[in-house]
Design an enzyme around this catalytic site. Structure first.
Site, PDB file in Angstrom:
ATOM      1  N   LEU A 101      13.320  24.922 -10.203  1.00  0.00           N
ATOM      2  CA  LEU A 101      14.219  25.007  -9.060  1.00  0.00           C
ATOM      3  C   LEU A 101      14.578  23.583  -8.661  1.00  0.00           C
ATOM      4  O   LEU A 101      13.716  22.689  -8.664  1.00  0.00           O
ATOM      5  CB  LEU A 101      13.548  25.721  -7.880  1.00  0.00           C
ATOM      6  CG  LEU A 101      13.302  27.226  -8.003  1.00  0.00           C
ATOM      7  CD1 LEU A 101      12.610  27.752  -6.755  1.00  0.00           C
ATOM      8  CD2 LEU A 101      14.602  27.973  -8.244  1.00  0.00           C
ATOM      9  N   ASP A 102      15.844  23.355  -8.310  1.00  0.00           N
ATOM     10  CA  ASP A 102      16.256  22.031  -7.850  1.00  0.00           C
ATOM     11  C   ASP A 102      15.423  21.619  -6.637  1.00  0.00           C
ATOM     12  O   ASP A 102      14.890  22.466  -5.910  1.00  0.00           O
ATOM     13  CB  ASP A 102      17.728  22.043  -7.436  1.00  0.00           C
ATOM     14  CG  ASP A 102      18.652  22.371  -8.600  1.00  0.00           C
ATOM     15  OD1 ASP A 102      18.210  22.248  -9.763  1.00  0.00           O
ATOM     16  OD2 ASP A 102      19.804  22.763  -8.336  1.00  0.00           O
ATOM     17  N   ARG A 103      15.380  20.321  -6.401  1.00  0.00           N
ATOM     18  CA  ARG A 103      14.566  19.816  -5.284  1.00  0.00           C
ATOM     19  C   ARG A 103      15.004  20.416  -3.947  1.00  0.00           C
ATOM     20  O   ARG A 103      14.170  20.710  -3.078  1.00  0.00           O
ATOM     21  CB  ARG A 103      14.654  18.279  -5.231  1.00  0.00           C
ATOM     22  CG  ARG A 103      13.812  17.653  -4.131  1.00  0.00           C
ATOM     23  CD  ARG A 103      13.546  16.186  -4.411  1.00  0.00           C
ATOM     24  NE  ARG A 103      14.772  15.412  -4.474  1.00  0.00           N
ATOM     25  CZ  ARG A 103      15.338  14.804  -3.434  1.00  0.00           C
ATOM     26  NH1 ARG A 103      14.788  14.913  -2.222  1.00  0.00           N
ATOM     27  NH2 ARG A 103      16.439  14.104  -3.582  1.00  0.00           N
ATOM     28  N   THR A 105      16.401  23.331  -3.507  1.00  0.00           N
ATOM     29  CA  THR A 105      16.364  24.803  -3.550  1.00  0.00           C
ATOM     30  C   THR A 105      14.958  25.290  -3.221  1.00  0.00           C
ATOM     31  O   THR A 105      13.971  24.730  -3.691  1.00  0.00           O
ATOM     32  CB  THR A 105      16.777  25.314  -4.940  1.00  0.00           C
ATOM     33  OG1 THR A 105      18.099  24.875  -5.229  1.00  0.00           O
ATOM     34  CG2 THR A 105      16.733  26.837  -4.996  1.00  0.00           C
ATOM     35  N   HIS A 189      21.635  24.175 -13.072  1.00  0.00           N
ATOM     36  CA  HIS A 189      22.395  24.178 -11.812  1.00  0.00           C
ATOM     37  C   HIS A 189      23.386  25.333 -11.758  1.00  0.00           C
ATOM     38  O   HIS A 189      24.490  25.191 -11.201  1.00  0.00           O
ATOM     39  CB  HIS A 189      23.148  22.864 -11.617  1.00  0.00           C
ATOM     40  CG  HIS A 189      22.261  21.673 -11.415  1.00  0.00           C
ATOM     41  ND1 HIS A 189      21.109  21.699 -10.660  1.00  0.00           N
ATOM     42  CD2 HIS A 189      22.366  20.399 -11.883  1.00  0.00           C
ATOM     43  CE1 HIS A 189      20.542  20.492 -10.662  1.00  0.00           C
ATOM     44  NE2 HIS A 189      21.276  19.688 -11.409  1.00  0.00           N
TER      45      HIS A 189
END
Length: 240
Positions: A101-103, A105, A189
């Site tokens: 997961l993105d930072r 998110t 993404h």
């Protein structure tokens, strides 16, 4: 855990002895003779027998409600990692995150040391669902829903598979939309790029589910939960 690795560790067998055990039908899973040495097993959901001896695994599975600002990495010099969210006693060797997961998110992230399970959950052929909720910086329309259903095309030409976009709430005063999105793939993404292709920006993003597993309704960012036997049983189709 791989079945051959379990047998090797528990019974200290040589490769020749291992082969003989399988060929002679002495290895059974849930009462059925097993020939596949690299079969993924867990004694919480499988009865693993070698002759008259039952074998037991010791794998770890945690469902983490990842906070925004935390990175999906084993270590980072500048940011807290998802493993920093765990108590030291729960940081098993070889523990890793199934997917990233993105930072910025938050939400559902499965942590385990069962490598084969993570591989199968991420394999494109398995088409494991991922469910997200997001706040979008503009009004999401029925046209957007149709585009997602038909398969979004990124600005670079990459084609996405059809996805299910639902509008949960429209804030006309602030020109914001709150949506739920279900996808069956995991491109880099992806959710942000899908909305960017529609000329919109994701402001906040939270993952609620992966496959048959969902975050508990009362979960808060930073909480984590060992998988129950019932939850692990839901993952049984991904043990091959």
């Amino acid at each position: 855990m791989r079945l051959d690795k379990l047998i090797e560790e528990a019974l200290h067998t040589s490769r020749k002895e291992m082969k003989r055990l399988f060929l002679s039908g002495q290895v059974t899973i849930d009462g059925t003779k097993e020939r596949q040495q690299n079969r993924n097993v867990d004694s919480q959901i499988h009865k693993i027998m070698v002759g008259n001896q039952q074998l037991f695994t010791d794998e770890a599975y945690y469902l983490l409600d990842k906070p925004a600002g935390v990175v999906t990495a084993n270590s980072d010099l500048n940011h807290q990692t998802v493993f920093d969210c765990l108590k030291k006693a729960d940081r098993y060797p070889d523990l890793y995150a199934v997917g990233r997961l993105d930072r910025d998110t938050s939400g559902f992230l499965l942590l385990t040391n069962n490598g084969p399970l993570g591989y199968d959950l991420l394999h494109p052929e398995k088409k494991v669902t991922k469910v997200y909720e997001a706040c979008i910086n503009e009004i999401v329309t029925e046209t957007d829903i149709t585009k997602f259903r038909d398969g979004i095309i990124f600005l670079d030409g990459t084609q996405c598979k059809p996805a299910n976009l639902e509008i949960l709430q429209i804030d006309t005063k602030n020109q914001r939309s709150y949506i739920r999105l279900t996808i069956w793939e995991g491109k880099f993404h992806q959710v942000k790029k899908m909305f960017l292709a529609c000329g919109k920006k994701v402001l906040t993003l939270r993952r609620l589910a992966m496959g048959p597993l969902y975050l508990p309704e009362n979960s808060q960012p930073g909480d984590y939960f060992p998988l129950t036997k019932a939850q692990l049983t839901l993952l049984k189709p991904y043990f091959r």
